[in-house]
Design a protein around this motif. Structure first.
Motif: not given
Length: 157
Positions: A96-100
């Motif tokens: 997974s890739y989680a961007l913020e």
């Protein structure tokens, strides 16, 4: 899944700019060590259900299918070998890739969730290897997104 390796990176890119890179699923060979190519299976090339085959060194390959897509903030890939399940040594694997947004830039967390064939003992033996791999992907991704220069010596564009 029972075990994971994760790494958080900081990008000198706006959330929108980072998402533009991240959402282009064809770019993985530019920053994932050992990949030599990538092509899409028939169907969508982004969003839930998008599926690609990534070519690895020595003729090996891996399929990655998007099982969760959060527009503008990340996605989850199911790692598999066609319809035969997860590639060895995995029993199950997702990346997974989680961007913020983060200050004037952005922050991304990369995470490999997995269960291995061979159980907990094998998971403990290989944990450091997976931690290093996820960290390397994050470092390569940062350099590629910020400079446009591939960090993967195995990929020739």
């Amino acid at each position: 899944m029972s075990t994971h390796a994760s790494h958080t990176i900081h990008l000198n890119l706006s959330l929108e700019s980072a998402w533009k890179f991240l959402s282009d699923l064809s770019l993985a060979p530019y920053y994932v060590p050992g990949l030599t190519g990538c092509w899409f299976h028939p169907g969508p090339q982004s969003g839930r259900g998008a599926s690609r085959r990534v070519q690895r060194r020595y003729g090996q390959w891996l399929d990655e299918t998007v099982v969760d897509w959060q527009e503008g903030s990340g996605f989850v890939l199911h790692l598999h070998k066609a319809n035969r399940g997860a590639p060895s040594p995995f029993r199950e694997a997702r990346f997974s890739y989680a961007l913020e947004a983060h200050g004037s830039g952005s922050r991304m967390t990369l995470c490999l969730d997995y269960r291995l064939r061979g159980g907990r003992l094998v998971e403990r033996l290989l944990a450091n290897t997976f931690d290093r791999t996820v960290r390397q992907i994050g470092e390569n991704l940062t350099a590629y997104y910020e400079t446009g220069e591939t960090q993967n010596r195995d990929f020739i564009d």
